[in-house]
Design a protein around this motif. Sequence first.
Motif, PDB file in Angstrom:
ATOM      1  N   LEU A   1      12.961 -13.467   0.392  1.00 54.28           N
ATOM      2  CA  LEU A   1      11.538 -13.739   0.180  1.00 54.28           C
ATOM      3  C   LEU A   1      11.005 -12.794  -0.886  1.00 54.28           C
ATOM      4  CD1 LEU A   1      10.508 -13.898   3.954  1.00 54.28           C
ATOM      5  CD2 LEU A   1      11.465 -15.714   2.537  1.00 54.28           C
ATOM      6  N   PHE A   2       9.932 -13.216  -1.572  1.00 54.81           N
ATOM      7  CA  PHE A   2       9.389 -12.417  -2.659  1.00 54.81           C
ATOM      8  C   PHE A   2       7.977 -11.944  -2.344  1.00 54.81           C
ATOM      9  CE2 PHE A   2      12.606 -15.154  -4.594  1.00 54.81           C
ATOM     10  CZ  PHE A   2      13.424 -14.163  -5.110  1.00 54.81           C
ATOM     11  N   ASP A   3       7.771 -10.641  -2.468  1.00 52.13           N
ATOM     12  CA  ASP A   3       6.477  -9.997  -2.209  1.00 52.13           C
ATOM     13  C   ASP A   3       6.013  -9.282  -3.473  1.00 52.13           C
ATOM     14  OD1 ASP A   3       4.241  -9.006  -0.859  1.00 52.13           O
ATOM     15  OD2 ASP A   3       5.324  -7.292  -0.039  1.00 52.13           O
ATOM     16  N   ALA A   4       5.891 -10.025  -4.564  1.00 48.27           N
ATOM     17  CA  ALA A   4       5.535  -9.426  -5.854  1.00 48.27           C
ATOM     18  C   ALA A   4       4.146  -8.789  -5.823  1.00 48.27           C
ATOM     19  CB  ALA A   4       5.609 -10.473  -6.964  1.00 48.27           C
ATOM     20  N   ARG A   5       3.235  -9.290  -4.974  1.00 49.16           N
ATOM     21  CA  ARG A   5       1.883  -8.701  -4.888  1.00 49.16           C
ATOM     22  C   ARG A   5       1.830  -7.523  -3.924  1.00 49.16           C
ATOM     23  NH1 ARG A   5      -2.146 -13.472  -4.002  1.00 49.16           N
ATOM     24  NH2 ARG A   5      -0.445 -14.287  -2.768  1.00 49.16           N
ATOM     25  N   LYS A   6       2.932  -7.234  -3.258  1.00 51.59           N
ATOM     26  CA  LYS A   6       3.084  -6.069  -2.363  1.00 51.59           C
ATOM     27  C   LYS A   6       2.185  -6.104  -1.124  1.00 51.59           C
ATOM     28  CE  LYS A   6       5.674  -4.228  -5.655  1.00 51.59           C
ATOM     29  NZ  LYS A   6       5.879  -5.389  -6.487  1.00 51.59           N
ATOM     30  N   GLU A   7       1.668  -7.269  -0.762  1.00 54.25           N
ATOM     31  CA  GLU A   7       0.792  -7.355   0.412  1.00 54.25           C
ATOM     32  C   GLU A   7       1.562  -7.116   1.707  1.00 54.25           C
ATOM     33  OE1 GLU A   7      -0.980 -11.193  -0.064  1.00 54.25           O
ATOM     34  OE2 GLU A   7      -2.332 -10.493  -1.647  1.00 54.25           O
ATOM     35  N   VAL A   8       2.735  -7.690   1.821  1.00 48.35           N
ATOM     36  CA  VAL A   8       3.532  -7.533   3.036  1.00 48.35           C
ATOM     37  C   VAL A   8       4.108  -6.124   3.103  1.00 48.35           C
ATOM     38  CG1 VAL A   8       5.504  -8.405   4.355  1.00 48.35           C
ATOM     39  CG2 VAL A   8       4.013  -9.995   3.129  1.00 48.35           C
ATOM     40  N   SER A   9       4.571  -5.610   1.982  1.00 51.89           N
ATOM     41  CA  SER A   9       5.118  -4.255   1.990  1.00 51.89           C
ATOM     42  C   SER A   9       4.042  -3.234   2.360  1.00 51.89           C
ATOM     43  CB  SER A   9       5.760  -3.905   0.651  1.00 51.89           C
ATOM     44  OG  SER A   9       4.805  -3.931  -0.387  1.00 51.89           O
ATOM     45  N   ARG A  10       2.796  -3.465   1.976  1.00 53.21           N
ATOM     46  CA  ARG A  10       1.703  -2.574   2.397  1.00 53.21           C
ATOM     47  C   ARG A  10       1.480  -2.681   3.900  1.00 53.21           C
ATOM     48  NH1 ARG A  10      -1.079  -4.748  -2.023  1.00 53.21           N
ATOM     49  NH2 ARG A  10      -0.804  -3.446  -3.827  1.00 53.21           N
ATOM     50  N   ALA A  11       1.499  -3.906   4.419  1.00 55.38           N
ATOM     51  CA  ALA A  11       1.278  -4.101   5.855  1.00 55.38           C
ATOM     52  C   ALA A  11       2.348  -3.392   6.682  1.00 55.38           C
ATOM     53  CB  ALA A  11       1.249  -5.599   6.184  1.00 55.38           C
ATOM     54  N   TYR A  12       3.570  -3.344   6.156  1.00 52.62           N
ATOM     55  CA  TYR A  12       4.674  -2.681   6.861  1.00 52.62           C
ATOM     56  C   TYR A  12       4.885  -1.240   6.393  1.00 52.62           C
ATOM     57  CZ  TYR A  12       5.922  -6.825   9.393  1.00 52.62           C
ATOM     58  OH  TYR A  12       5.895  -7.882  10.270  1.00 52.62           O
TER      59      TYR A  12
END
Length: 181
Positions: free
Chosen positions: A128-139
């Motif tokens: 999966l791609f999280d280029a906007r970093k929204e999911v990585s911020r949530a985690y």
Amino acid sequence: MSQFSQARPPLRASARMPRFALLALLLLGPAVCVPATQLVGQPAPDFALRSWDGANMRLSEHSGEVVLINFWATWCGPCRQEMPLLDEIYGKYRRAGLVLFSVNLDEETNLDAAREMAKTLRVSYPVLFDARKEVSRAYQASTMPLTVLIDREGVVRYISEGYKAGYETRYTEKLRELLNE
């Protein structure tokens, strides 16, 4: 304690930070102030991300299954070492109810390199791609790779920051516990 889980340093101290730490601070912002391990025992943040085949995948659609999420980037050497080992774990436990999401954090302009890396490493799990970093911020993914295990109830049960040889043994032990619950 890693340098990423400590309080955000003053700007003048950032000149003394390793380049990776400064890059993570700039890309992930305040998320680097809180260690990801604080999510243990909390409901896993839901998300929907696009996979490399174009399909959108949502975490909440896997309620009742054990989920492993692995955050990685093409510039991360330990990620490259860990991915084939995660693929072995996935192959062994997916019939028992394991779902594995590989979340790439590369910029939108580098997604072809991410696809190529996953193809070269022959991973069989969804990328999966999280280029906007929204999911990585949530985690709170400030260390690469970051591996998160979520139980059948949707609660974060285990987080591993970084990778060294042998970590996959810990993942397997934790997975067995969760799959047997």
